[in-house]
Design an enzyme around this catalytic site. Structure first.
Site, PDB file in Angstrom:
ATOM      1  N   HIS A  36     -36.579   1.603  -3.278  1.00 17.80           N
ATOM      2  CA  HIS A  36     -36.024   1.035  -2.060  1.00 17.80           C
ATOM      3  C   HIS A  36     -34.503   0.930  -2.107  1.00 17.80           C
ATOM      4  O   HIS A  36     -33.838   1.033  -1.082  1.00 17.80           O
ATOM      5  CB  HIS A  36     -36.635  -0.357  -1.832  1.00 17.80           C
ATOM      6  CG  HIS A  36     -36.402  -0.907  -0.465  1.00 17.80           C
ATOM      7  ND1 HIS A  36     -36.887  -0.308   0.684  1.00 17.80           N
ATOM      8  CD2 HIS A  36     -35.746  -2.028  -0.040  1.00 17.80           C
ATOM      9  CE1 HIS A  36     -36.532  -1.019   1.740  1.00 17.80           C
ATOM     10  NE2 HIS A  36     -35.848  -2.060   1.339  1.00 17.80           N
ATOM     11  N   ASP A  52     -40.384   4.469  -2.809  1.00 23.38           N
ATOM     12  CA  ASP A  52     -40.107   3.189  -2.165  1.00 23.38           C
ATOM     13  C   ASP A  52     -41.422   2.481  -1.857  1.00 23.38           C
ATOM     14  O   ASP A  52     -42.253   2.997  -1.108  1.00 23.38           O
ATOM     15  CB  ASP A  52     -39.324   3.427  -0.872  1.00 23.38           C
ATOM     16  CG  ASP A  52     -38.778   2.154  -0.251  1.00 23.38           C
ATOM     17  OD1 ASP A  52     -39.284   1.066  -0.581  1.00 23.38           O
ATOM     18  OD2 ASP A  52     -37.859   2.250   0.570  1.00 23.38           O
ATOM     19  N   SER A  79     -33.379  -0.856   5.812  1.00 22.39           N
ATOM     20  CA  SER A  79     -34.639  -1.575   5.658  1.00 22.39           C
ATOM     21  C   SER A  79     -35.003  -2.242   6.994  1.00 22.39           C
ATOM     22  O   SER A  79     -35.197  -1.547   7.991  1.00 22.39           O
ATOM     23  CB  SER A  79     -34.535  -2.591   4.514  1.00 22.39           C
ATOM     24  OG  SER A  79     -35.810  -3.062   4.132  1.00 22.39           O
TER      25      SER A  79
END
Length: 236
Positions: free
Chosen positions: A208, A171, A85
């Site tokens: 995610h 995501d 991320s």
């Protein structure tokens, strides 16, 4: 394997992880970089790694890599970096700024087209994110600064570490187009040979955090660990 995050004031506390134990059992050194942008040493540590100080996050990670190599903890040609991320932004920027330190980079749902995303206030997370990165939409200084480190914007014609980026079609935090664009540009631009592949793996039904279910999680971890082990030359 050097892991880092370094954003949002989040501390990277050492913790137990079964997949890490599998690395240790094969002789891999596992290190956590407590870099600026995280909260490991208080508020000032966070403030010194955000907005117009963001590049400190990346140079801190490179400094950790240099320490591991120079101190003899790791072979200088067998170091890998990992981040996910915002940590994917970290390792993506490091691949541009100091990629010669690393044999491999593992970028999990990486935020690698940061400037494009943070310029679009119609996206659900963008305006709130201006408190972390700055507002390039209204501030030319922030725009130029982000353009100077955003991984996609700074891909160069040179040899990169072997790179595996993983993403998920659903995501909503880091859209799959970010790593897809990044990997495509790297594949077109980098001078890597076959021994240093640049790869993208996309989950078609996931978000995610990847696929749901413990066994699917373990499979995903196994793939990422296998990539790192292969690049580090660990065969057993």
């Amino acid at each position: 394997l050097l892991y880092g995050y370094g954003s949002y004031g989040i501390s990277s506390d050492p913790g137990f992880g079964p997949s890490i134990i599998s690395l240790l059992g094969r002789g891999v050194v596992y290190a956590i970089a407590h870099i600026r942008g995280g909260g490991d040493m208080g508020r000032a540590w966070y403030d010194e790694g955000k907005m117009l100080n963001k590049k400190n996050t990346f140079t801190d990670f490179i400094a950790c890599a240099d320490f591991l190599r120079d101190s003899g903890w790791v072979d200088k040609d067998r170091l890998a970096g990992e981040g996910g991320s915002a940590g994917g932004l970290l390792v993506g920027a490091v691949a541009n700024m100091g990629g010669d330190r690393f044999r491999a980079i593992l970028a999990v749902v990486p935020f690698v087209d940061a400037l494009t995303t943070i310029l679009d206030p119609s996206l659900p997370l963008t305006v709130g994110e201006w408190e972390e990165w700055g507002d390039p939409y209204h501030d030319a200084q922030v725009y130029e600064y982000m353009k100077g480190y955003s991984p996609y914007e700074n891909v160069e014609e040179k040899e990169y570490p072997a790179i595996l980026a993983t993403t998920s079609l659903n995501d909503t935090r880091v859209f799959y187009v970010e790593p897809a664009k990044w990997i495509a540009k790297l594949q077109e631009t980098a001078t890597n040979g076959e021994e240093r592949p640049i790869l993208l793996k996309t989950e078609m039904v996931a978000g995610h955090g990847g696929r749901s279910g413990r066994y699917n999680l373990w499979e995903d971890q196994a793939l990422r660990r296998a990539f790192v082990l292969d690049q580090l030359g660990v065969r057993q």
